[in-house]
Design an enzyme around this catalytic site. Structure first.
Site, short mmCIF file in Angstrom:
data_model
loop_
_atom_site.label_atom_id
_atom_site.label_comp_id
_atom_site.label_asym_id
_atom_site.label_seq_id
_atom_site.Cartn_x
_atom_site.Cartn_y
_atom_site.Cartn_z
N GLU A 38 -31.69 -57.67 -20.97
CA GLU A 38 -30.06 -57.76 -20.62
C GLU A 38 -29.83 -58.75 -21.68
O GLU A 38 -30.45 -59.69 -22.06
CB GLU A 38 -30.05 -58.42 -19.18
CG GLU A 38 -29.01 -58.93 -18.85
CD GLU A 38 -27.94 -57.93 -18.82
OE1 GLU A 38 -28.00 -56.91 -18.30
OE2 GLU A 38 -26.75 -58.08 -19.32
N THR A 82 -23.96 -52.77 -19.35
CA THR A 82 -25.33 -52.05 -19.24
C THR A 82 -25.16 -50.66 -18.92
O THR A 82 -26.34 -50.01 -19.51
CB THR A 82 -25.90 -52.71 -17.93
OG1 THR A 82 -25.71 -54.17 -17.96
CG2 THR A 82 -27.30 -52.39 -17.90
N HIS A 197 -28.55 -62.79 -18.03
CA HIS A 197 -27.13 -62.29 -17.72
C HIS A 197 -26.31 -63.48 -17.63
O HIS A 197 -26.62 -64.64 -17.08
CB HIS A 197 -27.14 -61.48 -16.53
CG HIS A 197 -25.81 -60.61 -16.41
ND1 HIS A 197 -24.67 -61.27 -16.01
CD2 HIS A 197 -25.56 -59.13 -16.70
CE1 HIS A 197 -23.82 -60.39 -16.04
NE2 HIS A 197 -24.17 -59.05 -16.40
N ASP A 256 -29.18 -54.37 -24.38
CA ASP A 256 -28.26 -53.36 -23.88
C ASP A 256 -26.86 -53.68 -24.62
O ASP A 256 -26.19 -52.66 -24.96
CB ASP A 256 -28.24 -53.41 -22.40
CG ASP A 256 -27.72 -54.83 -21.79
OD1 ASP A 256 -27.84 -55.94 -22.53
OD2 ASP A 256 -27.56 -54.71 -20.51
N HIS A 257 -26.41 -54.96 -24.70
CA HIS A 257 -25.14 -55.30 -25.32
C HIS A 257 -25.10 -56.67 -25.75
O HIS A 257 -26.21 -57.30 -25.19
CB HIS A 257 -24.09 -54.93 -24.44
CG HIS A 257 -24.12 -55.52 -22.92
ND1 HIS A 257 -24.15 -56.71 -22.48
CD2 HIS A 257 -24.76 -54.86 -21.86
CE1 HIS A 257 -24.41 -57.09 -21.25
NE2 HIS A 257 -24.81 -55.87 -21.10
#
Ligand code: GP9
Ligand code: MN
Length: 420
Positions: A38, A82, A197, A256-257
């Site tokens: 994440e 995500t 996150h 993911d990003h």
């Protein structure tokens, strides 16, 4: 209609599909574990805060003898965050320019990674410490053919072990092991982590690194949750070893990003010791990719690539032919892999150039250069995104029937209980 899918098919077959003959099938028959990290950006790797490594375990993995590590790998997500990364990896198709494809296109036909693996004898599952309705995963996973979705309902969540969107990474991996061990081998198991996150908060007892001091609470705490994730992943590798699964499992880890948005450019300038120009911002979209295969000699791969390229790369390692599938990415180990990484907004980074907001930059100097230098790559990016969109908006895979592929039977899938 049928003509449109033929146009897409001709394009993807002409442009992609190449492989690396030596590595093809090197992981044949092995279990496959995906670890979705994440919000993890590559700048964290080998970064030192207060003289300490932030992510010692992942750092060691970049130099591990059985690991291919890709420092020039980029996320390609947009508003679907995500879920976009899941979409891109499982399909080798791009997410949509607006909204989240998981929300709007879950009724489409897909020929996704889990369904392909199922056809090759794999049991498949996604593991995640949040509830199955989030990002509409429940419906999209059925379209992708995941047999199991172990969502928050399958875990013991308490006041103490959850923060933010759900279960903390350490108890997540710990509680996942009995489920994982109950799966038939070979399996494909995707684990989506959560703790790192935004807004990057941890319980005091989980903090093992002092926060940063960069003038942004978000950035300061990002290092702490990244450290926590690093420890959780190290523990998971330990669990794999204890359970005896390790030697026969390929582990793929990817970000993911981004975690730190452009709103924090001032703090990031302090972190990196340089101004965050549009050029640097594009470079910061690097997320790591690691492919760990016991028994196979790995190395650092400087190839430029993106999330779109993961599926063909992994299928080839498993010895599964991809020529019958529509894919917009290509095998990162192939000599013919185009080292052009489209971002969803049409910007891109290639081996030599970066193209942001209509400006072409030289990667080695970071300086603006004549736009013509970016022209051919820009044409490629425009075409490839447009054709992927055409396929997704038109639900064109319903007209496409890959040889040997068994279409997914959604009605047979019910994630409220354990599918058999
Ligand atoms: C939620 C988690 C986070 O279940 O995957 O989603 P994000 O906000 O990063 O898209
Ligand atoms: Mn995410």
């Amino acid at each position: 209609d049928g003509d449109d899918i033929t146009e897409v098919e001709n394009y993807t077959k002409a442009n992609f599909g190449q492989r690396n003959q030596e590595l093809f099938g090197q992981a044949k028959g092995m279990n496959v574990v995906y670890l979705e990290l994440e919000s993890f950006q590559t700048f964290l790797l080998d970064y030192k805060l207060h003289g300490e490594e932030v992510t010692p375990f992942l750092n060691s993995l970049t130099r591990d003898k059985n690991t291919f590590y890709f420092p020039n790998f980029f996320h390609q997500t947009a508003q679907g965050k995500t879920s976009d990364s899941e979409f891109i990896l499982d399909n080798s198709l791009y997410g949509l320019p607006q909204g989240a494809v998981f929300m709007t296109k879950a009724q489409n036909t897909y020929q996704a990674f889990p369904a392909i693996l199922k056809g090759n004898g794999y049991e498949t599952a996604s593991f995640h410490g949040n509830y199955r309705t989030f990002w509409n995963r429940e419906n999209m996973y059925k379209a992708f053919g995941y047999v199991h979705f172990f969502d928050a309902e399958f875990y013991e969540l308490t006041e103490d072990n959850t923060i933010n969107y759900g279960l903390n990474d350490k108890p997540f991996f710990e509680q996942s092991m009995p489920l994982l061990k109950s799966m038939e081998e070979p399996f494909f198991a995707k684990f989506i982590t959560l703790t790192n996150h935004h807004p990057f908060i941890l319980k005091d007892e989980d903090v093992t690194l002092a926060p940063g001091d960069f003038g942004s609470k978000t950035v300061n705490h990002y290092f702490q949750t990244a450290r926590y994730m690093d420890e959780a992943i190290q523990q998971f590798f330990g669990y794999l070893k204890e359970s005896g699964l390790y030697e026969n499992t390929m582990v793929v880890l990817y970000g993911d990003h981004y975690g730190i948005s452009e709103n924090h450019n001032k703090a990031m300038a302090k972190v990196l010791g340089k101004e965050i120009t549009p050029f640097e911002s594009a470079q910061l979209q690097r997320v790591p990719l690691f492919i760990h295969i016991p028994g196979v000699e790995g190395k650092q791969m400087d190839t430029y690539g993106g999330q779109i390229d993961v599926r063909p790369t992994i299928l080839h390692l498993l010895g599964i032919e991809t020529t019958d599938y529509i894919e917009f990415g290509s095998d990162l180990f192939s000599e013919d892999h185009k080292q052009i990484v489209p971002f969803r907004n049409g910007d891109f980074v290639s081996k030599d150039h970066t193209f942001v907001k209509g400006v072409c930059y030289d990667n080695t100097t970071g300086q603006e250069i004549k736009k013509e230098n970016c022209q051919s790559s820009n044409d490629y990016v425009k075409t490839t995104l447009a054709l992927s969109d055409k396929l997704v908006y038109g639900d064109l895979l319903r007209f496409y029937h890959p040889t040997g592929f068994t279409p997914v039977d959604r009605a047979s899938l019910d994630y409220t209980k354990r599918n058999t």
